[in-house]
Design a protein around this motif. Sequence first.
Motif, PDB file in Angstrom:
ATOM      1  N   LEU A   1      -9.149  -4.041  -6.304  1.00 56.25           N
ATOM      2  CA  LEU A   1      -7.853  -4.459  -6.827  1.00 56.25           C
ATOM      3  C   LEU A   1      -7.648  -5.956  -6.608  1.00 56.25           C
ATOM      4  O   LEU A   1      -8.477  -6.630  -6.005  1.00 56.25           O
ATOM      5  CB  LEU A   1      -6.744  -3.643  -6.170  1.00 56.25           C
ATOM      6  CG  LEU A   1      -6.865  -2.125  -6.422  1.00 56.25           C
ATOM      7  CD1 LEU A   1      -6.111  -1.333  -5.371  1.00 56.25           C
ATOM      8  CD2 LEU A   1      -6.354  -1.792  -7.821  1.00 56.25           C
ATOM      9  N   ARG A   2      -6.522  -6.467  -7.076  1.00 61.16           N
ATOM     10  CA  ARG A   2      -6.335  -7.921  -7.139  1.00 61.16           C
ATOM     11  C   ARG A   2      -6.044  -8.575  -5.794  1.00 61.16           C
ATOM     12  O   ARG A   2      -6.597  -9.618  -5.467  1.00 61.16           O
ATOM     13  CB  ARG A   2      -5.206  -8.270  -8.114  1.00 61.16           C
ATOM     14  CG  ARG A   2      -4.977  -9.766  -8.225  1.00 61.16           C
ATOM     15  CD  ARG A   2      -3.869 -10.120  -9.172  1.00 61.16           C
ATOM     16  NE  ARG A   2      -3.645 -11.556  -9.192  1.00 61.16           N
ATOM     17  CZ  ARG A   2      -4.320 -12.420  -9.940  1.00 61.16           C
ATOM     18  NH1 ARG A   2      -5.264 -11.993 -10.739  1.00 61.16           N
ATOM     19  NH2 ARG A   2      -4.053 -13.719  -9.887  1.00 61.16           N
ATOM     20  N   ASP A   3      -5.147  -7.975  -4.994  1.00 63.00           N
ATOM     21  CA  ASP A   3      -4.676  -8.674  -3.801  1.00 63.00           C
ATOM     22  C   ASP A   3      -4.210  -7.675  -2.751  1.00 63.00           C
ATOM     23  O   ASP A   3      -4.186  -6.458  -2.995  1.00 63.00           O
ATOM     24  CB  ASP A   3      -3.545  -9.654  -4.157  1.00 63.00           C
ATOM     25  CG  ASP A   3      -2.392  -8.997  -4.910  1.00 63.00           C
ATOM     26  OD1 ASP A   3      -2.078  -7.830  -4.615  1.00 63.00           O
ATOM     27  OD2 ASP A   3      -1.795  -9.643  -5.778  1.00 63.00           O
ATOM     28  N   PRO A   4      -3.848  -8.154  -1.543  1.00 60.59           N
ATOM     29  CA  PRO A   4      -3.450  -7.234  -0.469  1.00 60.59           C
ATOM     30  C   PRO A   4      -2.292  -6.326  -0.845  1.00 60.59           C
ATOM     31  O   PRO A   4      -2.298  -5.137  -0.504  1.00 60.59           O
ATOM     32  CB  PRO A   4      -3.076  -8.177   0.685  1.00 60.59           C
ATOM     33  CG  PRO A   4      -3.882  -9.413   0.447  1.00 60.59           C
ATOM     34  CD  PRO A   4      -3.929  -9.556  -1.054  1.00 60.59           C
ATOM     35  N   ALA A   5      -1.295  -6.866  -1.543  1.00 61.47           N
ATOM     36  CA  ALA A   5      -0.131  -6.042  -1.896  1.00 61.47           C
ATOM     37  C   ALA A   5      -0.540  -4.890  -2.815  1.00 61.47           C
ATOM     38  O   ALA A   5      -0.070  -3.760  -2.657  1.00 61.47           O
ATOM     39  CB  ALA A   5       0.934  -6.906  -2.570  1.00 61.47           C
ATOM     40  N   ALA A   6      -1.423  -5.162  -3.774  1.00 62.40           N
ATOM     41  CA  ALA A   6      -1.867  -4.103  -4.690  1.00 62.40           C
ATOM     42  C   ALA A   6      -2.653  -3.040  -3.947  1.00 62.40           C
ATOM     43  O   ALA A   6      -2.474  -1.831  -4.186  1.00 62.40           O
ATOM     44  CB  ALA A   6      -2.715  -4.710  -5.812  1.00 62.40           C
ATOM     45  N   VAL A   7      -3.523  -3.445  -3.019  1.00 58.49           N
ATOM     46  CA  VAL A   7      -4.312  -2.472  -2.249  1.00 58.49           C
ATOM     47  C   VAL A   7      -3.393  -1.579  -1.428  1.00 58.49           C
ATOM     48  O   VAL A   7      -3.524  -0.346  -1.411  1.00 58.49           O
ATOM     49  CB  VAL A   7      -5.325  -3.194  -1.343  1.00 58.49           C
ATOM     50  CG1 VAL A   7      -6.015  -2.194  -0.414  1.00 58.49           C
ATOM     51  CG2 VAL A   7      -6.362  -3.927  -2.186  1.00 58.49           C
ATOM     52  N   ARG A   8      -2.447  -2.206  -0.736  1.00 55.01           N
ATOM     53  CA  ARG A   8      -1.530  -1.435   0.102  1.00 55.01           C
ATOM     54  C   ARG A   8      -0.717  -0.442  -0.735  1.00 55.01           C
ATOM     55  O   ARG A   8      -0.563   0.730  -0.380  1.00 55.01           O
ATOM     56  CB  ARG A   8      -0.600  -2.393   0.856  1.00 55.01           C
ATOM     57  CG  ARG A   8       0.352  -1.695   1.830  1.00 55.01           C
ATOM     58  CD  ARG A   8       1.155  -2.694   2.635  1.00 55.01           C
ATOM     59  NE  ARG A   8       2.048  -3.482   1.797  1.00 55.01           N
ATOM     60  CZ  ARG A   8       1.892  -4.763   1.536  1.00 55.01           C
ATOM     61  NH1 ARG A   8       0.849  -5.421   2.028  1.00 55.01           N
ATOM     62  NH2 ARG A   8       2.759  -5.406   0.776  1.00 55.01           N
ATOM     63  N   GLU A   9      -0.205  -0.912  -1.869  1.00 54.74           N
ATOM     64  CA  GLU A   9       0.633  -0.067  -2.717  1.00 54.74           C
ATOM     65  C   GLU A   9      -0.161   1.093  -3.315  1.00 54.74           C
ATOM     66  O   GLU A   9       0.302   2.246  -3.314  1.00 54.74           O
ATOM     67  CB  GLU A   9       1.238  -0.927  -3.829  1.00 54.74           C
ATOM     68  CG  GLU A   9       2.145  -0.180  -4.781  1.00 54.74           C
ATOM     69  CD  GLU A   9       2.706  -1.086  -5.859  1.00 54.74           C
ATOM     70  OE1 GLU A   9       3.017  -0.568  -6.956  1.00 54.74           O
ATOM     71  OE2 GLU A   9       2.820  -2.308  -5.623  1.00 54.74           O
ATOM     72  N   VAL A  10      -1.352   0.805  -3.806  1.00 53.82           N
ATOM     73  CA  VAL A  10      -2.148   1.850  -4.469  1.00 53.82           C
ATOM     74  C   VAL A  10      -2.630   2.885  -3.460  1.00 53.82           C
ATOM     75  O   VAL A  10      -2.590   4.094  -3.729  1.00 53.82           O
ATOM     76  CB  VAL A  10      -3.330   1.213  -5.230  1.00 53.82           C
ATOM     77  CG1 VAL A  10      -4.303   2.288  -5.698  1.00 53.82           C
ATOM     78  CG2 VAL A  10      -2.813   0.415  -6.419  1.00 53.82           C
ATOM     79  N   LEU A  11      -3.066   2.455  -2.278  1.00 52.67           N
ATOM     80  CA  LEU A  11      -3.527   3.427  -1.286  1.00 52.67           C
ATOM     81  C   LEU A  11      -2.372   4.267  -0.745  1.00 52.67           C
ATOM     82  O   LEU A  11      -2.555   5.447  -0.427  1.00 52.67           O
ATOM     83  CB  LEU A  11      -4.252   2.721  -0.148  1.00 52.67           C
ATOM     84  CG  LEU A  11      -5.710   2.347  -0.439  1.00 52.67           C
ATOM     85  CD1 LEU A  11      -6.305   1.582   0.717  1.00 52.67           C
ATOM     86  CD2 LEU A  11      -6.549   3.582  -0.749  1.00 52.67           C
ATOM     87  N   ALA A  12      -1.182   3.671  -0.656  1.00 53.21           N
ATOM     88  CA  ALA A  12      -0.016   4.464  -0.241  1.00 53.21           C
ATOM     89  C   ALA A  12       0.267   5.554  -1.261  1.00 53.21           C
ATOM     90  O   ALA A  12       0.637   6.680  -0.901  1.00 53.21           O
ATOM     91  CB  ALA A  12       1.194   3.554  -0.064  1.00 53.21           C
ATOM     92  N   ALA A  13       0.064   5.238  -2.544  1.00 48.91           N
ATOM     93  CA  ALA A  13       0.281   6.238  -3.592  1.00 48.91           C
ATOM     94  C   ALA A  13      -0.865   7.250  -3.643  1.00 48.91           C
ATOM     95  O   ALA A  13      -0.655   8.425  -3.944  1.00 48.91           O
ATOM     96  CB  ALA A  13       0.420   5.540  -4.945  1.00 48.91           C
ATOM     97  N   ALA A  14      -2.086   6.782  -3.325  1.00 46.50           N
ATOM     98  CA  ALA A  14      -3.254   7.667  -3.426  1.00 46.50           C
ATOM     99  C   ALA A  14      -3.276   8.728  -2.337  1.00 46.50           C
ATOM    100  O   ALA A  14      -3.732   9.847  -2.548  1.00 46.50           O
ATOM    101  CB  ALA A  14      -4.534   6.834  -3.358  1.00 46.50           C
ATOM    102  N   ARG A  15      -2.826   8.395  -1.137  1.00 42.59           N
ATOM    103  CA  ARG A  15      -2.799   9.325   0.002  1.00 42.59           C
ATOM    104  C   ARG A  15      -4.156  10.010   0.204  1.00 42.59           C
ATOM    105  O   ARG A  15      -4.289  11.220  -0.014  1.00 42.59           O
ATOM    106  CB  ARG A  15      -1.700  10.369  -0.168  1.00 42.59           C
ATOM    107  CG  ARG A  15      -0.306   9.807  -0.284  1.00 42.59           C
ATOM    108  CD  ARG A  15       0.760  10.889  -0.228  1.00 42.59           C
ATOM    109  NE  ARG A  15       0.594  11.886  -1.279  1.00 42.59           N
ATOM    110  CZ  ARG A  15       1.058  11.755  -2.516  1.00 42.59           C
ATOM    111  NH1 ARG A  15       1.709  10.670  -2.864  1.00 42.59           N
ATOM    112  NH2 ARG A  15       0.870  12.706  -3.415  1.00 42.59           N
ATOM    113  N   PRO A  16      -5.195   9.251   0.591  1.00 35.02           N
ATOM    114  CA  PRO A  16      -6.510   9.865   0.805  1.00 35.02           C
ATOM    115  C   PRO A  16      -6.421  11.052   1.755  1.00 35.02           C
ATOM    116  O   PRO A  16      -5.665  11.030   2.734  1.00 35.02           O
ATOM    117  CB  PRO A  16      -7.328   8.723   1.418  1.00 35.02           C
ATOM    118  CG  PRO A  16      -6.651   7.475   0.945  1.00 35.02           C
ATOM    119  CD  PRO A  16      -5.196   7.808   0.904  1.00 35.02           C
ATOM    120  N   ARG A  17      -7.204  12.063   1.466  1.00 36.48           N
ATOM    121  CA  ARG A  17      -7.122  13.288   2.269  1.00 36.48           C
ATOM    122  C   ARG A  17      -7.751  13.082   3.646  1.00 36.48           C
ATOM    123  O   ARG A  17      -8.536  12.148   3.860  1.00 36.48           O
ATOM    124  CB  ARG A  17      -7.828  14.430   1.548  1.00 36.48           C
ATOM    125  CG  ARG A  17      -9.328  14.240   1.370  1.00 36.48           C
ATOM    126  CD  ARG A  17      -9.942  15.447   0.675  1.00 36.48           C
ATOM    127  NE  ARG A  17     -11.385  15.309   0.533  1.00 36.48           N
ATOM    128  CZ  ARG A  17     -12.257  15.563   1.500  1.00 36.48           C
ATOM    129  NH1 ARG A  17     -11.825  15.965   2.697  1.00 36.48           N
ATOM    130  NH2 ARG A  17     -13.551  15.417   1.307  1.00 36.48           N
TER     131      ARG A  17
END
Length: 405
Positions: free
Chosen positions: A58-74
């Motif tokens: 992803l593009r930047d730290p904010a995008a990584v944090r936001e997307v992983l929060a939404a993804a909720r890895p098992r």
Amino acid sequence: MIAFLGLGRMGVPMARRLAAAGHEVTAWNRTAKEVPGVRMAATAAEAAADADLVVTMLRDPAAVREVLAAARPRAGALVVEMSTIGPEAVARLRASLPGDVGLVDAPVLGSVGPAADGTLLVLAGGAPADLDRCREVLRVFGTVREAGPLGAGAAMKLAVMSAVVPAQVLLAETLAYAAAQGVDRAALLDVLSATPLGGLAERLRPAVLDGPPPARYALGLAAKDLTLAAHDTQTLAAAARDRLEAAVAEGLGDADLTAVIPSVAASRPSRPVRLNPSSVPAPAGAYSHAVRSGGLLFVSGQAALDEHGEVVGEGDITRQAECVFDYLERILADQGCTLDDVVNIRSHLTDMADLPGYADVRRRRITGPPPSSTTVEVPRLFRPGLLIEVDVVAALPAPVRPGGR
């Protein structure tokens, strides 16, 4: 199964290589895309639901944090973070993930061509057990260099970019100087080719003589990388970053980094840089979301409007305040800042009765020593239904050099 989150210029060929290597890949992207052999998911959570490995590009730290929060890895999954976000962001990411989810940072050196060919250099950091789990997958992308513990890959990537990107800006300035002195560009490149800068001069020759190619490494991403790498010792890198930010303000953010060559040739004296990050909705009027000047970042008042200009959380001060702070964090992150870098915050409320709800959100989002602050009640804001608008001034992470930036 592998979840691949982020299908930008680099993500598409990387996901394609995983599928071609026989891996079962499910991908997600903010905008719909199709990649041969890759199943597309409607959400990041759907992509990651059954994944053993979750790869982010992803593009930047904010995008990584936001997307992983939404993804909720098992539970038991391993996140392989391959974006360029820096070691501090990797540490924050580790703290935000559940303890039963592993994490490896593995940014890459190389552009779109090497991503397609599988000749990237992968700089991996993490615990030995986590690296063991993803080593063979990372080899699909190219050569893997294990840099050390978690965060070491991210630190190595920024250290390399702190040399490589300013060197290209230096050559752009050298070419501009040569042109002013009547020196032939092709002849200059011939002479430079016999110096320690020879490899870079030859690499830039087509862009110098024929113009910048289609974007391989976007100029805006190079500016972002130098912002993340800001350090007290890096005066040359800071100057290069300012050059690139000026080029971004000219509309060259999505162009190849070599577009800095004509940008420098046509440059004027340094001026404030106006910024409108793509991570937030476009400005609702005739203004820029932020202006970078000297060592400060001035962020315009943010209000709870979505990408369609509709009010978010009408009548709900908590939802509107959360939305405002989300936007502020994304704009700050675009310039390598966090809410901890804010030196002044100014809040406008349409009703002081909403102050306790706003203050609760603010305390949760600004956890360090508080900045200087002004809070006022106003009769109304620019759009009916808005309860709050907040603007901030932040100190930029790069040092101010003697004599100005």
